[in-house]
Design an enzyme around this catalytic site. Sequence first.
Site, PDB file in Angstrom:
ATOM      1  N   HIS A   1      -3.187   7.438   1.841  1.00 16.16           N
ATOM      2  CA  HIS A   1      -3.620   6.094   1.436  1.00 16.16           C
ATOM      3  C   HIS A   1      -4.974   5.831   2.085  1.00 16.16           C
ATOM      4  O   HIS A   1      -5.161   6.074   3.274  1.00 16.16           O
ATOM      5  CB  HIS A   1      -2.574   5.078   1.892  1.00 16.16           C
TER       6      HIS A   1
ATOM      7  N   CYS B   1       0.817  -1.227   0.000  1.00 14.06           N
ATOM      8  CA  CYS B   1       0.000   0.000   0.000  1.00 14.06           C
ATOM      9  C   CYS B   1       0.844   1.268   0.000  1.00 14.06           C
ATOM     10  O   CYS B   1       0.346   2.345  -0.331  1.00 14.06           O
ATOM     11  CB  CYS B   1      -0.950  -0.001   1.194  1.00 14.06           C
TER      12      CYS B   1
ATOM     13  N   ASN C   1     -10.183   0.015  -0.001  1.00  9.99           N
ATOM     14  CA  ASN C   1      -8.721   0.102   0.004  1.00  9.99           C
ATOM     15  C   ASN C   1      -8.190  -0.510  -1.294  1.00  9.99           C
ATOM     16  O   ASN C   1      -8.260  -1.724  -1.482  1.00  9.99           O
ATOM     17  CB  ASN C   1      -8.188  -0.648   1.232  1.00  9.99           C
TER      18      ASN C   1
HETATM   19  N1  ACO Z   1     -18.505  -8.256   9.372  1.00  7.66           N
HETATM   20  C1  ACO Z   1     -19.062  -8.479  10.572  1.00  7.66           C
HETATM   21  N2  ACO Z   1     -18.343  -8.819  11.659  1.00  7.66           N
HETATM   22  C2  ACO Z   1     -17.019  -8.936  11.520  1.00  7.66           C
HETATM   23  C3  ACO Z   1     -16.378  -8.718  10.279  1.00  7.66           C
HETATM   24  C4  ACO Z   1     -17.179  -8.369   9.183  1.00  7.66           C
HETATM   25  N3  ACO Z   1     -16.666  -8.124   7.956  1.00  7.66           N
HETATM   26  N4  ACO Z   1     -15.052  -8.895  10.457  1.00  7.66           N
HETATM   27  C5  ACO Z   1     -14.844  -9.214  11.728  1.00  7.66           C
HETATM   28  N5  ACO Z   1     -16.035  -9.237  12.372  1.00  7.66           N
HETATM   29  C6  ACO Z   1     -16.285  -9.512  13.785  1.00  7.66           C
HETATM   30  C7  ACO Z   1     -15.219 -10.366  14.411  1.00  7.66           C
HETATM   31  O1  ACO Z   1     -15.454 -11.733  14.183  1.00  7.66           O
HETATM   32  C8  ACO Z   1     -15.355 -10.013  15.872  1.00  7.66           C
HETATM   33  O2  ACO Z   1     -16.448 -10.717  16.416  1.00  7.66           O
HETATM   34  P1  ACO Z   1     -16.406 -11.257  17.938  1.00  7.66           P
HETATM   35  O3  ACO Z   1     -16.305 -10.024  18.787  1.00  7.66           O
HETATM   36  O4  ACO Z   1     -17.690 -11.969  18.067  1.00  7.66           O
HETATM   37  O5  ACO Z   1     -15.185 -12.110  18.009  1.00  7.66           O
HETATM   38  C9  ACO Z   1     -15.736  -8.534  15.828  1.00  7.66           C
HETATM   39  O6  ACO Z   1     -16.243  -8.293  14.501  1.00  7.66           O
HETATM   40  C10 ACO Z   1     -14.567  -7.616  16.089  1.00  7.66           C
HETATM   41  O7  ACO Z   1     -13.468  -8.038  15.281  1.00  7.66           O
HETATM   42  P2  ACO Z   1     -12.107  -7.276  15.308  1.00  7.66           P
HETATM   43  O8  ACO Z   1     -11.147  -7.893  14.336  1.00  7.66           O
HETATM   44  O9  ACO Z   1     -11.671  -7.094  16.736  1.00  7.66           O
HETATM   45  O10 ACO Z   1     -12.576  -5.874  14.728  1.00  7.66           O
HETATM   46  P3  ACO Z   1     -11.872  -4.498  14.811  1.00  7.66           P
HETATM   47  O11 ACO Z   1     -12.704  -3.592  15.609  1.00  7.66           O
HETATM   48  O12 ACO Z   1     -10.407  -4.586  15.142  1.00  7.66           O
HETATM   49  O13 ACO Z   1     -11.978  -4.016  13.304  1.00  7.66           O
HETATM   50  C11 ACO Z   1     -10.609  -3.760  11.358  1.00  7.66           C
HETATM   51  C12 ACO Z   1     -11.302  -4.735  12.279  1.00  7.66           C
HETATM   52  C13 ACO Z   1     -11.662  -2.892  10.653  1.00  7.66           C
HETATM   53  C14 ACO Z   1      -9.829  -4.510  10.290  1.00  7.66           C
HETATM   54  C15 ACO Z   1      -9.684  -2.882  12.230  1.00  7.66           C
HETATM   55  O14 ACO Z   1      -8.804  -3.667  12.964  1.00  7.66           O
HETATM   56  C16 ACO Z   1      -8.917  -1.901  11.440  1.00  7.66           C
HETATM   57  O15 ACO Z   1      -9.454  -0.890  11.048  1.00  7.66           O
HETATM   58  N6  ACO Z   1      -7.598  -2.151  11.235  1.00  7.66           N
HETATM   59  C17 ACO Z   1      -6.776  -1.247  10.465  1.00  7.66           C
HETATM   60  C18 ACO Z   1      -6.154  -1.987   9.451  1.00  7.66           C
HETATM   61  C19 ACO Z   1      -6.619  -1.641   8.079  1.00  7.66           C
HETATM   62  O16 ACO Z   1      -7.457  -0.821   7.799  1.00  7.66           O
HETATM   63  N7  ACO Z   1      -5.958  -2.312   7.150  1.00  7.66           N
HETATM   64  C20 ACO Z   1      -6.192  -2.117   5.789  1.00  7.66           C
HETATM   65  C21 ACO Z   1      -5.145  -2.859   5.031  1.00  7.66           C
HETATM   66  S1  ACO Z   1      -3.581  -2.440   5.511  1.00  7.66           S
HETATM   67  C22 ACO Z   1      -3.239  -0.982   4.879  1.00  7.66           C
HETATM   68  O17 ACO Z   1      -3.747  -0.580   3.885  1.00  7.66           O
HETATM   69  C23 ACO Z   1      -2.271  -0.187   5.579  1.00  7.66           C
END
Ligand code: ACO
Length: 331
Positions: A254, A114, A284
Amino acid sequence: MSKDKILLTGVGSYLPKNKTSNHDLAKYIDTSDEWITKRTGIKFRHFVANNEYTSDLGTNAAKLAILNAGLKPIDIDIIIVATTTPDNTFPSTASKIQKNLGCSAISFDVQAVCAGFIYGMTVGISMLKDGHGKKCLVIGADSMSKILDWNDRSTAVLFGDGAGAIILEKEKVKTKFCENDDWGILASKIYTNGNFYDILNTDGGVSKSKSIGFLRMNGKEVFRHAVEKLSSSLLICLEECNKDISQVDWLIPHQANQRILDAVSNKVKLNPNKVISTIADHGNTSAASIPLALDVATKRGKVKNGNVLALQAIGGGLSWGSLILKVGKPI
Ligand code: ACO
């Protein structure tokens, strides 16, 4: 008096036709529009067709950028393609795009996921300064849908496909027109820390498993590093060109996640209205996201001659960086 400057002179972008909403995704994976919107800000993403490749996306964006700069493909001396999803393991996607455009530019790919577009621009700037040519086409193009695991809902909903391109030109600029000689590319900083190799990667690869593998991510860790590293690299870049955050007209980051964009603007104390966000419409798109967002902002009339832009990205590696430029030409 005149001085060599590296100027941004053109921009273009291309999105594949298939636009898919969160509601569409929720028909075949266990997710919801509410979850995706709340966690990421994403509403739509575009996906390539089965017979459409990263080189096709990149070629379409490149043609528009070349046109926007008032050039012809044969004018281009260097083509740099930032991509994680090349058509083939080799040769480079850049060499396919060179063939499609019908020119003879030095052509190669850059792999920094990215962050690839910031890396590609930085390499292009150095090559122009070092005399490898006068006109450089930098393309960010990715078909991220090809490396998504549709059984992993936490990553599959985040990404989309697309391409954006810019033209960089080395030009002699009369310094008497430039306040403090302050025009074109002003600063760029890129960084890598391989200690974080495992928090964002694919679980396959040519030498490891002969398969391309799927994208894997520790979302919380990536989030934390993204906010810290995007903020610090931006402030270092601003310091290098003697500017402060109030002098930035537009931050074009990004487009990973709206919450990362909000956290960075809060941390560096930038008015959130100065942050270009296309995350809702594109998702993304990895290396394509910055030039796509730049093109959208330009077409909406936001980016004007003389504006100071800050570009920034982070991706697998971890790789990250920021770049400051003043748009257009002194008039
Ligand atoms: N739909 C519904 N529920 C979901 C989904 C989905 N697509 N994905 C995960 N869940 C659930 C999980 O199973 C979990 O359920 P549980 O509590 O029953 O176990 C719950 O949602 C929370 O999951 P987490 O992984 O803890 O969710 P989080 O709040 O961390 O959000 C996310 C995940 C959006 C990926 C977050 O960590 C984030 O924003 N990370 C930043 C990384 C990013 O944006 N990367 C992009 C690529 S890298 C880059 O470009 C730099």
